[in-house]
Motif scaffolding. Structure first.
Motif, mmCIF file in Angstrom:
data_model
loop_
_atom_site.group_PDB
_atom_site.id
_atom_site.type_symbol
_atom_site.label_atom_id
_atom_site.label_comp_id
_atom_site.label_asym_id
_atom_site.label_seq_id
_atom_site.Cartn_x
_atom_site.Cartn_y
_atom_site.Cartn_z
ATOM 1 N N LEU A 2 -2.175 2.660 -4.954
ATOM 2 C CA LEU A 2 -1.652 2.524 -3.594
ATOM 3 C C LEU A 2 -0.130 2.470 -3.621
ATOM 4 N N ARG A 3 0.487 3.575 -3.909
ATOM 5 C CA ARG A 3 1.933 3.619 -4.084
ATOM 6 C C ARG A 3 2.664 3.533 -2.743
ATOM 7 N N ARG A 4 3.842 2.929 -2.777
ATOM 8 C CA ARG A 4 4.701 2.787 -1.602
ATOM 9 C C ARG A 4 6.139 2.803 -2.079
ATOM 10 N N ASN A 5 7.084 2.920 -1.155
ATOM 11 C CA ASN A 5 8.492 2.783 -1.531
ATOM 12 C C ASN A 5 8.720 1.381 -2.074
ATOM 13 N N ASN A 6 9.542 1.288 -3.098
ATOM 14 C CA ASN A 6 9.911 0.003 -3.705
ATOM 15 C C ASN A 6 8.738 -0.718 -4.367
ATOM 16 N N ASP A 7 7.760 0.023 -4.864
ATOM 17 C CA ASP A 7 6.627 -0.639 -5.517
ATOM 18 C C ASP A 7 6.855 -0.885 -7.004
ATOM 19 N N HIS A 8 7.974 -0.455 -7.539
ATOM 20 C CA HIS A 8 8.353 -0.677 -8.933
ATOM 21 C C HIS A 8 7.369 -0.069 -9.920
ATOM 22 N N GLY A 9 6.722 1.019 -9.528
ATOM 23 C CA GLY A 9 5.958 1.792 -10.492
ATOM 24 C C GLY A 9 4.456 1.618 -10.487
ATOM 25 N N ILE A 10 3.938 0.763 -9.600
ATOM 26 C CA ILE A 10 2.487 0.561 -9.533
ATOM 27 C C ILE A 10 2.151 0.038 -8.139
ATOM 28 N N GLY A 11 0.972 0.376 -7.659
ATOM 29 C CA GLY A 11 0.531 -0.181 -6.380
ATOM 30 C C GLY A 11 0.536 -1.697 -6.442
ATOM 31 N N ASP A 12 0.831 -2.342 -5.306
ATOM 32 C CA ASP A 12 0.952 -3.800 -5.315
ATOM 33 C C ASP A 12 0.317 -4.400 -4.071
ATOM 34 N N LEU A 13 0.447 -5.716 -3.937
ATOM 35 C CA LEU A 13 -0.208 -6.413 -2.834
ATOM 36 C C LEU A 13 0.384 -6.067 -1.477
ATOM 37 N N THR A 14 1.654 -5.689 -1.432
ATOM 38 C CA THR A 14 2.232 -5.238 -0.165
ATOM 39 C C THR A 14 1.606 -3.917 0.254
ATOM 40 N N ALA A 15 1.408 -3.013 -0.695
ATOM 41 C CA ALA A 15 0.735 -1.752 -0.382
ATOM 42 C C ALA A 15 -0.691 -2.015 0.095
ATOM 43 N N LEU A 16 -1.370 -2.987 -0.513
ATOM 44 C CA LEU A 16 -2.721 -3.332 -0.064
ATOM 45 C C LEU A 16 -2.694 -3.842 1.366
#
Length: 196
Positions: free
Chosen positions: A16-30
Motif C-alpha cells: 500500500l504505497r503512498r507519498n512519504n512512506d519511506h519505502g514500504i506500505g505503512d499504517l497511514t496508507a492503511l
C-alpha cells in the motif's frame, strides 16, 4: 444470520504505497485504504499478517516471531505518530520521491527499509527518553509496558538475544537454557527498552 453479501479486498500492507512512506506500505496508507473502503461501501479489507518479522533478507509475513507484536517496518514515520521524532528528520526524509526512498517505487528492499526506519526510530527513542518535553508521557509508556506483562518481556528478551546471537533460530544459539538466556539479555536493558 445476516444474508447481506459483502465485497472485500485482500491486500498486503507492504504493497500500500503512498507519498512519504519511506519505502514500504505503512499504517497511514492503511488508514487511507480504510477511508476509501468506507466511501466505496467495501465491506472489508483483509490483510496479510502484520506481526513482527525476523531479520531475513526478504521476510515472509507468515514467518512472524510474535503473535502479538507489530512489525516496526509498518510504522508511519511522521512526527505526529512517533513521540521523539523530530520535525527536522521528517522534513529531511519525508519529501523524498519514490525512487529516492530506500526501496524505490516498485519493490520493497527489506534490509534497506529496515535499516532506514530503525535508524529513524532509534533517534526518536533517544529523544523520547532524554528530552524534557517528553517527560509527561514517559509514565504512560511505562504503564503500557507494565500492562502488556509477560508477552512483551519475553518478546524483547527474544529480540535482544536474536540480535546478540545473529539469528532468530533459537536452537542455533550458543545458550539453550531459557533462564540463562534471560540472564544474558538482562545485561542489555537499554536495547530491551528500545525494543519495548
Amino acid at each position: 444470520m445476516d444474508e447481506k453479501r459483502l465485497a472485500g479486498v485482500v491486500l498486503p500492507l507492504f504493497s500500500l504505497r503512498r507519498n512519504n512512506d519511506h519505502g514500504i506500505g505503512d499504517l497511514t496508507a492503511l488508514r487511507q485504504w480504510i477511508d476509501w473502503a468506507a466511501d466505496a461501501h467495501v465491506g472489508f479489507l483483509q490483510l496479510l499478517p502484520v506481526n513482527a518479522l525476523g531479520r531475513d533478507e526478504n521476510p515472509s509475513p507468515y514467518s512472524a516471531i510474535s503473535s502479538v507484536a507489530l512489525e516496526p517496518l509498518y510504522l508511519s514515520l511522521e512526527p505526529w505518530t512517533i513521540p521523539g521524532l523530530e520535525e527536522r528528520v521528517f522534513n529531511e526524509t519525508g519529501d523524498t520521491l519514490p525512487w529516492e526512498q530506500p526501496s524505490g517505487p516498485n519493490l520493497v528492499d527489506y534490509p534497506k527499509v529496515r535499516f532506514w526506519k530503525m535508524w529513524i526510530l532509534r533517534g526518536a527513542w533517544n529523544n523520547f527518553k532524554t528530552k524534557p518535553e517528553y517527560e509527561g508521557i514517559m509514565p504512560k509508556f511505562r504503564e503500557w509496558v507494565k500492562e502488556q506483562g509477560s508477552w512483551l518481556e519475553d518478546f524483547v528478551c527474544f529480540q535482544v538475544l536474536c540480535d546478540l546471537f545473529g539469528t532468530e533460530i533459537w536452537w542455533h544459539w550458543p545458550e539453550q537454557d531459557p533462564a540463562r538466556a534471560k540472564t544474558i539479555a538482562a545485561d542489555y536493558e537499554e536495547e530491551k527498552d528500545f525494543a519495548r
